[in-house]
Design a protein around this motif. Structure first.
Motif, PDB file in Angstrom:
ATOM      1  N   TYR A   1      84.703   4.161  -2.261  1.00  0.00           N
ATOM      2  CA  TYR A   1      84.953   5.587  -2.447  1.00  0.00           C
ATOM      3  C   TYR A   1      86.348   5.815  -3.023  1.00  0.00           C
ATOM      4  O   TYR A   1      86.525   6.569  -3.991  1.00  0.00           O
ATOM      5  CB  TYR A   1      84.811   6.342  -1.121  1.00  0.00           C
ATOM      6  CG  TYR A   1      85.167   7.798  -1.243  1.00  0.00           C
ATOM      7  CD1 TYR A   1      84.262   8.693  -1.805  1.00  0.00           C
ATOM      8  CD2 TYR A   1      86.407   8.280  -0.838  1.00  0.00           C
ATOM      9  CE1 TYR A   1      84.589  10.028  -1.956  1.00  0.00           C
ATOM     10  CE2 TYR A   1      86.737   9.606  -0.980  1.00  0.00           C
ATOM     11  CZ  TYR A   1      85.821  10.480  -1.527  1.00  0.00           C
ATOM     12  OH  TYR A   1      86.138  11.802  -1.691  1.00  0.00           O
ATOM     13  N   SER A   2      87.342   5.137  -2.444  1.00  0.00           N
ATOM     14  CA  SER A   2      88.699   5.413  -2.917  1.00  0.00           C
ATOM     15  C   SER A   2      88.903   4.884  -4.336  1.00  0.00           C
ATOM     16  O   SER A   2      89.652   5.480  -5.112  1.00  0.00           O
ATOM     17  CB  SER A   2      89.750   4.868  -1.961  1.00  0.00           C
ATOM     18  OG  SER A   2      89.491   3.536  -1.654  1.00  0.00           O
ATOM     19  N   ALA A   3      88.203   3.783  -4.682  1.00  0.00           N
ATOM     20  CA  ALA A   3      88.303   3.272  -6.057  1.00  0.00           C
ATOM     21  C   ALA A   3      87.745   4.306  -7.040  1.00  0.00           C
ATOM     22  O   ALA A   3      88.344   4.581  -8.082  1.00  0.00           O
ATOM     23  CB  ALA A   3      87.548   1.956  -6.186  1.00  0.00           C
ATOM     24  N   GLU A   4      86.574   4.879  -6.695  1.00  0.00           N
ATOM     25  CA  GLU A   4      85.965   5.870  -7.597  1.00  0.00           C
ATOM     26  C   GLU A   4      86.868   7.093  -7.734  1.00  0.00           C
ATOM     27  O   GLU A   4      87.045   7.650  -8.809  1.00  0.00           O
ATOM     28  CB  GLU A   4      84.590   6.288  -7.094  1.00  0.00           C
ATOM     29  CG  GLU A   4      83.554   5.180  -7.064  1.00  0.00           C
ATOM     30  CD  GLU A   4      83.598   4.286  -8.285  1.00  0.00           C
ATOM     31  OE1 GLU A   4      83.829   4.808  -9.397  1.00  0.00           O
ATOM     32  OE2 GLU A   4      83.426   3.069  -8.136  1.00  0.00           O
ATOM     33  N   ARG A   5      87.411   7.498  -6.632  1.00  0.00           N
ATOM     34  CA  ARG A   5      88.243   8.689  -6.648  1.00  0.00           C
ATOM     35  C   ARG A   5      89.496   8.466  -7.493  1.00  0.00           C
ATOM     36  O   ARG A   5      89.933   9.345  -8.239  1.00  0.00           O
ATOM     37  CB  ARG A   5      88.637   9.049  -5.214  1.00  0.00           C
ATOM     38  CG  ARG A   5      89.181  10.431  -5.168  1.00  0.00           C
ATOM     39  CD  ARG A   5      89.492  10.997  -3.834  1.00  0.00           C
ATOM     40  NE  ARG A   5      89.944  12.343  -4.149  1.00  0.00           N
ATOM     41  CZ  ARG A   5      89.465  13.441  -3.623  1.00  0.00           C
ATOM     42  NH1 ARG A   5      88.559  13.370  -2.692  1.00  0.00           N
ATOM     43  NH2 ARG A   5      89.914  14.604  -4.009  1.00  0.00           N
ATOM     44  N   ARG A   6      90.067   7.258  -7.356  1.00  0.00           N
ATOM     45  CA  ARG A   6      91.303   6.961  -8.070  1.00  0.00           C
ATOM     46  C   ARG A   6      91.068   6.860  -9.565  1.00  0.00           C
ATOM     47  O   ARG A   6      91.869   7.320 -10.369  1.00  0.00           O
ATOM     48  CB  ARG A   6      91.886   5.653  -7.526  1.00  0.00           C
ATOM     49  CG  ARG A   6      93.392   5.641  -7.479  1.00  0.00           C
ATOM     50  CD  ARG A   6      93.957   4.373  -6.847  1.00  0.00           C
ATOM     51  NE  ARG A   6      93.174   3.193  -7.137  1.00  0.00           N
ATOM     52  CZ  ARG A   6      92.543   2.478  -6.203  1.00  0.00           C
ATOM     53  NH1 ARG A   6      92.601   2.833  -4.950  1.00  0.00           N
ATOM     54  NH2 ARG A   6      91.867   1.407  -6.528  1.00  0.00           N
ATOM     55  N   THR A   7      89.955   6.240  -9.970  1.00  0.00           N
ATOM     56  CA  THR A   7      89.758   5.959 -11.389  1.00  0.00           C
ATOM     57  C   THR A   7      89.005   7.059 -12.126  1.00  0.00           C
ATOM     58  O   THR A   7      88.769   6.940 -13.320  1.00  0.00           O
ATOM     59  CB  THR A   7      88.982   4.643 -11.573  1.00  0.00           C
ATOM     60  OG1 THR A   7      87.737   4.773 -10.883  1.00  0.00           O
ATOM     61  CG2 THR A   7      89.746   3.460 -11.037  1.00  0.00           C
ATOM     62  N   ALA A   8      88.595   8.118 -11.417  1.00  0.00           N
ATOM     63  CA  ALA A   8      87.760   9.146 -12.055  1.00  0.00           C
ATOM     64  C   ALA A   8      88.493   9.816 -13.217  1.00  0.00           C
ATOM     65  O   ALA A   8      89.689  10.074 -13.150  1.00  0.00           O
ATOM     66  CB  ALA A   8      87.370  10.188 -11.022  1.00  0.00           C
ATOM     67  N   LYS A   9      87.720  10.046 -14.321  1.00  0.00           N
ATOM     68  CA  LYS A   9      88.281  10.730 -15.498  1.00  0.00           C
ATOM     69  C   LYS A   9      87.320  11.831 -15.928  1.00  0.00           C
ATOM     70  O   LYS A   9      86.166  11.853 -15.519  1.00  0.00           O
ATOM     71  CB  LYS A   9      88.437   9.733 -16.663  1.00  0.00           C
ATOM     72  CG  LYS A   9      89.555   8.733 -16.461  1.00  0.00           C
ATOM     73  CD  LYS A   9      89.721   7.881 -17.716  1.00  0.00           C
ATOM     74  CE  LYS A   9      90.627   6.696 -17.458  1.00  0.00           C
ATOM     75  NZ  LYS A   9      89.948   5.633 -16.687  1.00  0.00           N
TER      76      LYS A   9
END
Lengths: 175, 509
Positions: free
Chosen positions: B280-288
């Motif tokens: 979840y945190s990876a997706e949140r961090r890399t979202a564009k």
């Protein structure tokens, strides 16, 4: 959810005094000590044996008992430091209903009532414990359900469920 | 090539109509229970342990694995629509999923969850089929010293990994070890902790322990909570089928989630919590782009559902690697499944792959089938599952208690087993209330007697010389891993703390 927070604060450990000793934790520690003593007492009663292994059946119980006693001490430390997580206030009534439900079923089975009646009492009292009234209704629902379960598991899957007052009649139907 | 042909043989086993039926039953039950808030796959497998005795080993293992996978799917449904994660593995799904449902895109969230689960589960099962035989080759060289080391590893890791506190984990383990002591000692015939009760001389059945701790204990715990969840249920809005564009958005989260889940599943870090959080945190961090906007505006981003859902199913497959090859359970459900193997006199480990290869490969192959079944029963029929959420609590929990008692009395045949069930229920309740992990109790009760036997047999062979325990390099390596496994979770506690904060944030909405 504000209500949730309010009730949380009303639990056995109020916000202001988080360092107060946790009575429940001390209770657990006491339980652990009693249990450890029981294990040690039991292990001390085994007759002495001689073997190449040099460790007999009593060694593991002593180790486990000692471990439990040590964790009892650590539990006291935890309870004093307030290391247990916050708990909501305990709702006693439903728990008592559920305990009565299981206890009632056990007693009825010992008395020979058979699975269906005993298990219906369990179901009825348990549903009552979760707030469903009246008890006669929950018992009747349980009776219906358990008759079906009995047929399914006794006749269908061959599980041996104790017979009693009702079961012989059902068994006759399926002969 | 060898693996491939074994897997094909396994597919033949799994495709037998009876076993297909068990897989279907498992995924249906698993999904149903996963949907219901508060009931996890561990509880379901525990409830079915005694009843499944008449199903045969292969059939019940296939069913249990189906429940495990199904529980992961079902958990997503209640997380998304009700914002009440059915089990810890779905906490992260609820974050974005429920926001999407409130934004009228619940259908898409459910679709992403189902496809993500399928993707993660299938990829990780392929990984399981490839890695498990390699692990077995290593493990075949094990003797008594190595097995004893392995059990020590297992004791330490379950205690350290489950729940927040090592102290509470170890206390739970020792309670389990003491349960394992009860009965006739295998080597000398001495009755231990039986107090003259004939039923206790025959050992305590692991099924009774599991059902008492998980089903009765959990029911008592839920009954004792005065606050009730009053989240409003969101209706399923929008299509559950994803468009090509949405699938494209989900692809990378699927891949990342699967990788994380498969990596963390076999590690003794407590199952799916950490990989879903990291995903979840990876997706949140890399979202564009749109995703960035949806994450920030609180509308809910599909990536935040896709990643964690792929991760939790991948971790379920990953968990099976140490369980099948070494007999090490790294999640609560795996611990209960271990009890299931034990019930049939099977000890998971390298020998299982040679002595019961049909069962093992049939089980692995059936995981593929179970995954396929889950997509089919989840995408179009999601509305049916949602209706389960409307079962009134009194009937539901009374039914669970009844089923628990039926299973125990049916398998043991004596009312005394109900007294034990009540005792373990109370123990489970107190442990749950004071945040003790339950899995170490089971692992201690199952592996304790085996560890004692290995140690005492080894000592007899070596005429009382303890040094045989530490003369093997493999054993020493395992001890080193055990130490690392205890120290590792301490490092991860930073992450799990953040995970707890995130789950607390759920309640504020």
């Amino acid at each position: 959810m504000a209500t949730h927070e309010d009730k949380g604060a009303g639990a056995s450990r109020p916000d202001g005094s988080s360092r107060a000793t946790d009575i429940g934790g001390l209770g657990i520690a006491l339980g652990l000590f009693v249990f450890a003593a029981l294990i040690a007492w039991d292990a001390s009663s085994y007759p002495e044996r001689r073997s190449y292994a040099q460790i007999g059946p009593e060694i593991f119980p002593y180790i486990v008992g000692a471990g439990i006693a040590i964790f009892g001490v650590l539990t006291i430390v935890m309870a004093r430091r307030g290391d247990f997580p916050e708990r909501e206030a305990l709702n006693f009534a439903p728990v008592l209903w559920l305990l009565a439900a299981l206890g009632g079923m056990t007693a009825l089975l010992y008395a020979g009532s058979g699975f269906i009646i005993a298990s219906s009492v369990l179901f009825g009292l348990a549903a009552r414990g979760f707030g469903r009234k009246p008890v006669w209704l929950t018992f009747l629902v349980g009776l219906l359900l358990n008759c079906m379960l009995y047929v399914l598991f006794r006749q269908g899957l061959g599980l041996s469920l104790p017979g009693g007052l009702i079961e012989p009649y059902i068994n006759v139907l399926f002969r | 090539m060898d693996t491939f042909s074994l897997l094909l043989d396994g597919l033949l086993v799994a495709a037998q109509p009876g076993n297909l039926g068990f897989a279907l039953l498992g995924v249906l039950l698993g999904t149903a229970v996963g949907v219901l808030p508060g009931l996890g796959p561990a509880l379901t497998v525990a409830l079915l342990l005694p009843v499944s005795l008449s199903f045969g080993a292969t059939g019940s293992m296939i069913m249990f694995a189906g429940i495990y996978y199904g529980g992961m799917y079902g958990g997503a449904i209640s997380s998304i629509l009700l914002n009440t994660p059915g089990e810890t593995a779905s906490i992260m799904t609820a974050l974005e999923g429920n926001k999407m449902a409130k934004d009228g895109r619940g259908g898409k969230a459910l679709g992403a969850a189902a496809i993500g689960s399928f993707f993660g589960g299938t990829c990780a099962t392929i990984g399981l089929a490839i890695i498990a035989p390699l692990m077995v080759k290593v493990a075949l060289a094990f003797g008594p010293a190595e097995y004893f080391a392995l059990m020590v590893l297992s004791f330490l890791t379950v205690s350290a990994a489950f729940g927040g506190s090592l102290m509470r984990g170890l206390t739970a383990l020792f309670i389990g070890l003491s349960i394992g002591l009860v009965g006739i000692d295998r080597l000398t015939g001495q009755a231990r902790l039986s107090f003259g009760v004939p039923e206790l001389r025959d050992n305590i059945s692991i099924a009774t322990v599991a059902v008492g701790l998980f089903a009765i204990g959990e029911t008592l715990y839920i009954a004792s909570q005065s606050s009730t969840m009053n989240e409003k249920m969101q209706a399923v809005k929008g299509s559950v089928w994803l468009t090509l564009g949405e699938l494209k958005r989900c692809l990378k989260p699927f891949l990342r989630g699967t990788g994380l889940g498969f990596m963390f599943g076999p590690l003794p870090t407590g199952g799916a919590e950490i990989p879903t959080f990291l995903s979840y945190s990876a997706e949140r961090r890399t979202a564009k782009g749109i995703a960035r906007e949806e994450f920030d505006s609180g509308k809910g981003a599909i990536e935040g559902v896709a990643g964690p859902e792929a991760a939790n199913n991948a971790s379920a497959a990953g968990t099976l690697i140490p369980l099948l090859t070494l007999g090490l359970p790294t999640s609560a459900t795996a611990a209960v499944m271990l009890a299931g193997f034990q019930q049939y006199g099977l000890q998971p480990g390298p020998l299982l792959f040679t002595s019961n290869s049909e069962l093992v490969w049939g089980l692995i192959a059936s995981l593929f089938i179970a995954n396929l079944m889950l997509v089919v029963i989840n995408l179009p029929f999601v509305g049916v599952w949602v209706r389960l959420l409307t079962i009134p609590k009194p009937w539901l929990y009374a039914g669970i208690m009844t089923f628990a008692a039926l299973g125990i009395i049916g398998a043991q045949g004596t009312p005394f087993s109900l007294i034990l069930l009540l005792v373990f229920g109370l123990v489970g309740f107190v442990m749950r209330r004071f945040d003790y992990p339950l899995a170490p109790v089971l692992v201690g009760a199952i592996l304790g007697p085996l560890a004692e036997e290995q140690l005492r047999r080894g000592l007899m062979i070596n005429q009382g010389d303890f040094s045989f325990l530490v003369t093997s390099w493999i054993a020493l390596t395992i001890y080193a891993i055990a130490v690392a496994a205890v120290a590792g979770p301490l490092l991860w506690s930073r992450f799990s703390k953040r995970g707890i904060e995130a789950s607390k944030a759920l309640h504020e909405h």
